[in-house]
Scaffold this motif. Structure first.
Motif, mmCIF file in Angstrom:
data_model
loop_
_atom_site.group_PDB
_atom_site.id
_atom_site.type_symbol
_atom_site.label_atom_id
_atom_site.label_comp_id
_atom_site.label_asym_id
_atom_site.label_seq_id
_atom_site.Cartn_x
_atom_site.Cartn_y
_atom_site.Cartn_z
ATOM 1 N N ALA A 148 0.795 -1.192 0.032
ATOM 2 C CA ALA A 148 0.159 -0.012 0.109
ATOM 3 C C ALA A 148 0.638 1.365 -0.112
ATOM 4 O O ALA A 148 0.811 2.183 -0.750
ATOM 5 C CB ALA A 148 -0.823 0.124 1.206
ATOM 6 N N GLN A 149 1.634 1.364 0.999
ATOM 7 C CA GLN A 149 2.699 2.665 1.114
ATOM 8 C C GLN A 149 3.451 2.613 -0.014
ATOM 9 O O GLN A 149 3.995 3.743 -0.538
ATOM 10 C CB GLN A 149 3.202 2.658 2.254
ATOM 11 N N THR A 150 4.056 1.698 -0.738
ATOM 12 C CA THR A 150 4.900 1.633 -1.768
ATOM 13 C C THR A 150 4.266 2.522 -3.185
ATOM 14 O O THR A 150 4.682 3.292 -3.597
ATOM 15 C CB THR A 150 5.027 0.234 -2.510
ATOM 16 N N LEU A 151 2.888 2.168 -3.226
ATOM 17 C CA LEU A 151 2.099 3.051 -4.178
ATOM 18 C C LEU A 151 2.106 4.418 -3.855
ATOM 19 O O LEU A 151 2.192 5.120 -4.826
ATOM 20 C CB LEU A 151 0.818 2.176 -4.507
ATOM 21 N N PHE A 153 6.859 -12.727 -9.187
ATOM 22 C CA PHE A 153 5.756 -11.969 -8.557
ATOM 23 C C PHE A 153 6.098 -10.753 -8.425
ATOM 24 O O PHE A 153 5.023 -9.826 -8.853
ATOM 25 C CB PHE A 153 5.330 -12.755 -7.482
ATOM 26 N N SER A 154 7.101 -10.163 -7.646
ATOM 27 C CA SER A 154 7.448 -8.907 -7.210
ATOM 28 C C SER A 154 7.574 -8.034 -8.605
ATOM 29 O O SER A 154 7.129 -6.816 -8.861
ATOM 30 C CB SER A 154 8.741 -8.877 -6.536
ATOM 31 N N ILE A 155 8.234 -8.649 -9.821
ATOM 32 C CA ILE A 155 8.369 -7.941 -10.988
ATOM 33 C C ILE A 155 6.951 -7.728 -11.731
ATOM 34 O O ILE A 155 6.835 -6.296 -12.165
ATOM 35 C CB ILE A 155 9.405 -8.752 -12.014
ATOM 36 N N GLU A 156 6.241 -8.384 -11.631
ATOM 37 C CA GLU A 156 4.741 -8.371 -12.283
ATOM 38 C C GLU A 156 3.813 -7.268 -11.569
ATOM 39 O O GLU A 156 3.180 -6.511 -11.945
ATOM 40 C CB GLU A 156 4.175 -9.692 -12.389
ATOM 41 N N SER A 157 4.174 -7.407 -10.079
ATOM 42 C CA SER A 157 3.384 -6.440 -9.250
ATOM 43 C C SER A 157 3.880 -5.071 -9.445
ATOM 44 O O SER A 157 3.185 -3.875 -9.645
ATOM 45 C CB SER A 157 3.570 -6.471 -7.862
ATOM 46 N N ILE A 158 5.140 -4.757 -9.890
ATOM 47 C CA ILE A 158 5.763 -3.458 -10.214
ATOM 48 C C ILE A 158 5.021 -2.818 -11.555
ATOM 49 O O ILE A 158 4.708 -1.800 -11.696
ATOM 50 C CB ILE A 158 7.243 -3.499 -10.392
ATOM 51 N N ARG A 159 4.929 -3.969 -12.599
ATOM 52 C CA ARG A 159 4.519 -3.677 -14.000
ATOM 53 C C ARG A 159 3.064 -3.260 -13.721
ATOM 54 O O ARG A 159 2.130 -2.360 -14.229
ATOM 55 C CB ARG A 159 4.752 -5.002 -14.913
ATOM 56 N N GLN A 160 2.474 -4.108 -12.766
ATOM 57 C CA GLN A 160 0.804 -4.076 -12.745
ATOM 58 C C GLN A 160 0.190 -2.974 -11.936
ATOM 59 O O GLN A 160 -0.687 -1.972 -12.222
ATOM 60 C CB GLN A 160 0.238 -5.370 -12.370
ATOM 61 N N LYS A 161 0.908 -2.779 -10.766
ATOM 62 C CA LYS A 161 0.509 -1.905 -9.865
ATOM 63 C C LYS A 161 0.991 -0.644 -9.794
ATOM 64 O O LYS A 161 0.212 0.384 -9.655
ATOM 65 C CB LYS A 161 0.444 -2.520 -8.441
ATOM 66 N N LEU A 162 2.206 -0.468 -10.115
ATOM 67 C CA LEU A 162 2.814 0.891 -10.284
ATOM 68 C C LEU A 162 2.740 1.414 -11.686
ATOM 69 O O LEU A 162 2.965 2.490 -12.091
ATOM 70 C CB LEU A 162 4.306 0.724 -9.902
ATOM 71 N N LYS A 163 2.416 0.493 -12.683
ATOM 72 C CA LYS A 163 2.411 1.026 -14.176
ATOM 73 C C LYS A 163 3.608 1.148 -14.860
ATOM 74 O O LYS A 163 3.797 2.214 -15.441
ATOM 75 C CB LYS A 163 1.054 2.084 -14.453
#
Length: 767
Positions: free
Chosen positions: A165-168, A197-207
């Motif tokens: 959450a706070q990363t975003l 998983f971490s790489i994909e979350s950077i791509r999906q959540k942080l755009k």
């Protein structure tokens, strides 16, 4: 014996401070317990000149911040950087409370970062000014003001959780200030670590567009190192014992790696990296097609590194590295990446700085109070040179102050310096009126000269500002009353609150006009708890806090018009003014819709600039207290239809009449309470999921999604802030201590009529 050791400590500190100025050694000090602190640096064979030590070439400076969600490993990563650079002589640990940047008592007791801390150290040929920032949502202002003055940032991720959450939140703050970033996937040694998983979350959540510069060698307990895809080398940290500090590691070319599966994975990852960079950088793509069309993999590492740097500075992609700071693996390559890919101060474009040329221009971004020195002001120098014992001009306050001493910041230890040039971060002593967000220049004349240059560059008819943009301060979401133990302590409490407000602009203090109580407004329960504790420890005042209350907002439901006439006779002067205006709701109130002011064409034509200012003051003052319960107003548009007044009527009367007319119109339009709604993430064992969901339903929570994360469930929900009081204790009970949660302010939303009536009745009863 104690006095003798303290004397030795003081003498040693003086000697080391002298060595800093002469040889570049950074500092040494002693703890109160007389145990030696860990600061030191190796004396280089070729002793640098004082000018090079104090003011390295601007191209060799890196002003960076460490940002992340709470408990991702920011402070541990910072601690390793300081150790490997030679700044400290032993490794500190957050759990032991002996890290360099977490020096506050409250930080060491809780094991979290509360305020940002600045340290300056050298890595190879570069000077790094690093700010370690908090990861807790209550202290998001610390991240905001750090990113305002930094040139680059390292975003640290827990490799088992990815984007949290706070990363975003901190990522959005970095994007707002156009700060290039590097991603560091930390905690690769955890059993649940998941690189993909971490790489994909950077791509999906942080755009964001992640550039994999490394791949891990092993995972979980088997994580031993990384393969650098740019240089085509494997780096392995072989811990000989538990005390191994990770300073030494083995490097070998990929061609000598004996694991064929790992080699193939690295070759495929490097090919993908080259292709990705070629898509983003035309210069690199042209080089590939002209000189290396037969074999893309033959591209020299230095050419690939230069291309990665260009796309990073252009913010087309973010380099991704990995490691485990706690296990002392992967931090040295991260330091290399900071110097290789993040920008120098002169690579950040700022037209305003260009207008000042070689004159001093600096921004105050933080203030702390020292019992001996008084207020210490952190400054980012954008142009010119700053020297002690000189007068400087504060444009925002229109005052001249004397800068008595100039220091280089080293967490809670500082070293005096004779001058600092553009690109550096300084600590100034003697600026008694300067606050966060103020622009400091050498003189009023230099500001005027910069304004002339700026106006020459601007289009005809526009006026350029020579004031650096300040720091955006979020509005408080909690408030409570604070009272001293006796009335004799009231003045001391007011002094303490004034000092704390200057240090922390997100703290707001006001006096209730009805009860006369002092009201403390903050960003959350923890924020107010820390402030209360600091007042007790640092100022010796045992204050009493009232019950914590939510800072609601108000808006209007409908469009309404009103006319108000104000008549007053003061002495021989008669003041008469009549105002007609219209209020209406603004769309997108839930996302924080701002209040707006417009003038009818005829009304605007008849008004002078001073009259418009008086009208604006009246409108703005009415937004501080809404028509229903007196909460601040948002999401209201005001249209001034006419303002008529008799000759001799003062502008203060105009403002007062406008304010009264606004309140009248808003009451006619019908009031609506807006409550802060939080975005909630709960990570919990599946066995306790139903209990957590049942509790959220009772708190008016709306579950948006339930995801699987390894052996846990991740619950994504929105919940009104008023329902989250004491949630950590309840969650601990429901999950038997096997759950964690994080909160972020999502929006302000209209409270349903039933709860609004209940709130109005309850507050009316308290009154």
């Amino acid at each position: 014996m104690t006095m003798r050791l303290r004397g030795i400590g003081t003498y040693s500190m003086m000697i080391w401070g002298r060595h800093l100025l002469k040889h570049g050694i950074q500092t040494c000090s002693f703890r109160a317990s007389c145990q030696m602190k860990r600061y030191y640096s190796f004396l280089p064979d070729n002793v640098k000149s004082l000018r090079m030590v104090a003011n390295p070439d601007i191209s060799k400076i890196r002003n960076i911040g460490i940002m992340a969600h709470i408990d991702a490993g920011k402070t541990t990563t910072t601690e390793r950087m300081l150790y490997y650079s030679g700044f400290t002589r032993s490794l500190g640990d957050v759990d032991d409370g002996d890290t360099v940047t977490d020096f506050m008592v409250q930080e060491r007791e809780r094991g979290i970062t509360i305020q940002s801390a600045t340290v300056t150290f050298d890595w190879k040929t570069h000077r790094i000014n690093l700010i370690d920032t908090p990861g807790h949502v209550d202290f998001t202002l610390e991240v905001e003001r750090a990113l305002r003055v930094l040139d680059g940032a390292v975003a640290v991720f827990d490799a088992s959780a990815g984007v949290e959450a706070q990363t975003l939140t901190v990522w959005r703050q970095a994007e707002k200030h156009h700060v290039p970033c590097i991603c560091f996937l930390n905690k690769m040694d955890k059993p649940s670590a998941n690189f993909s998983f971490s790489i994909e979350s950077i791509r999906q959540k942080l755009k964001a567009n992640p550039l994999l510069l490394q791949i891990p060698v092993g995972v979980g307990r088997n994580f031993t190192g990384v393969i650098d895809l740019v240089s085509n080398q494997q780096m392995i940290w072989k811990a000989a014992s538990r005390e191994d500090d990770g300073r030494g590691f083995e490097t070998k070319p990929l061609s000598q790696v004996e694991n064929p599966g790992l080699v193939q994975e690295a070759e495929e990852a490097r090919a993908a990296l080259i292709e990705q960079v070629a898509d983003l950088d035309d210069e690199f793509a042209e080089l590939l097609l002209t000189d290396f069309s037969d074999d893309f993999d033959a591209i020299p590492s230095v050419k690939l590194q230069e291309a990665v740097r260009r796309v990073t500075l252009a913010q087309k992609a973010v380099p991704v590295l990995c490691g485990s700071s706690l296990k002392n693996k992967g931090v040295q390559p991260l330091l290399d990446a900071i110097t290789a890919y993040l920008p120098a101060p002169d690579e950040r474009h700022n037209d305003l700085v260009r207008w000042y040329k070689d004159d001093l221009c600096a921004l105050a971004f933080k203030v702390v109070h020292d019992k001996q020195r008084g207020p210490l002001v952190f400054l980012r120098i954008y142009s010119g040179t700053m020297k002690p014992q000189t007068a400087v001009h504060n444009i925002n306050r229109n005052t001249v102050e004397r800068l008595s001493r100039l220091l280089v910041p080293f967490a809670d230890q500082h070293v005096e310096i004779s001058s600092l040039t553009a690109g550096n971060i300084a600590l100034a002593v003697g600026l008694k009126q300067t606050v966060t967000g103020d622009t400091i220049v050498s003189s009023k004349a230099s500001a005027a000269a910069a304004a002339r240059r700026a106006n020459q560059d601007q289009e005809l008819g526009t006026k350029a500002s020579v004031i650096l943009s300040g720091v955006e301060v979020p509005e408080p979401v909690f408030f409570c009353s604070i009272e001293p133990p006796t009335m004799a302590k009231q003045a001391d409490l007011e002094h303490a609150l004034n000092c704390l407000q200057r240090e922390d602009p997100s703290l707001k203090v006001r006096v209730d006009p009805d009860s006369g109580q002092t009201i403390l407004c903050g960003m959350g329960e923890l924020h107010i708890e820390i402030l209360h504790d600091r007042i007790r420890r640092e100022y010796g005042i045992e204050t009493h806090l009232g019950p914590l209350q939510v800072a609601y907002r108000e808006t209007v439901l409908n469009q309404a018009s009103a006319t108000e006439t104000l008549e007053r006779t003061l002495g021989e002067r008669r003041h008469v003014v009549t105002v007609t205006l219209e209020v209406s709701p603004v769309d997108e109130v839930s996302s924080g819709g701002a209040c707006g002011l417009t003038f009818d064409e005829e009304a605007e034509r008849q008004m002078s600039a001073e009259m418009k200012g008086a009208v604006d003051n009246g409108v703005q003052s009415s937004y501080f207290q809404g028509p229903l319960l007196g909460y601040p107003v948002q999401g209201v548009s005001t249209a001034i239809q006419s303002v008529s007044l008799e000759p001799g009527t003062s502008l203060a009367m105009v403002s007062a009449c406008v304010s009264r007319c606004m309140l009248k119109a808003m009451r006619q339009a019908g009031g609506q309470i807006l409550e802060p709604v939080m975005s909630l993430e709960v990570t919990v064992w599946e066995a306790h999921l139903s209990s957590v969901l049942g509790d959220l339903a009772q708190r008016r929570g709306a579950v948006r999604d339930i995801q699987s994360r390894h052996d846990n469930k991740l619950v994504l929900a929105t919940v009104p802030l008023a329902e989250m009081m004491g949630y950590s204790t309840v969650l601990r009970t429901l999950s038997s201590g096997n759950a964690t949660f994080s909160l972020q302010l999502d929006s302000y939303e209209a409270m349903n009529p039933q709860h609004q009536r209940s709130l109005v009745q309850r507050l009316a009863g308290l009154a």
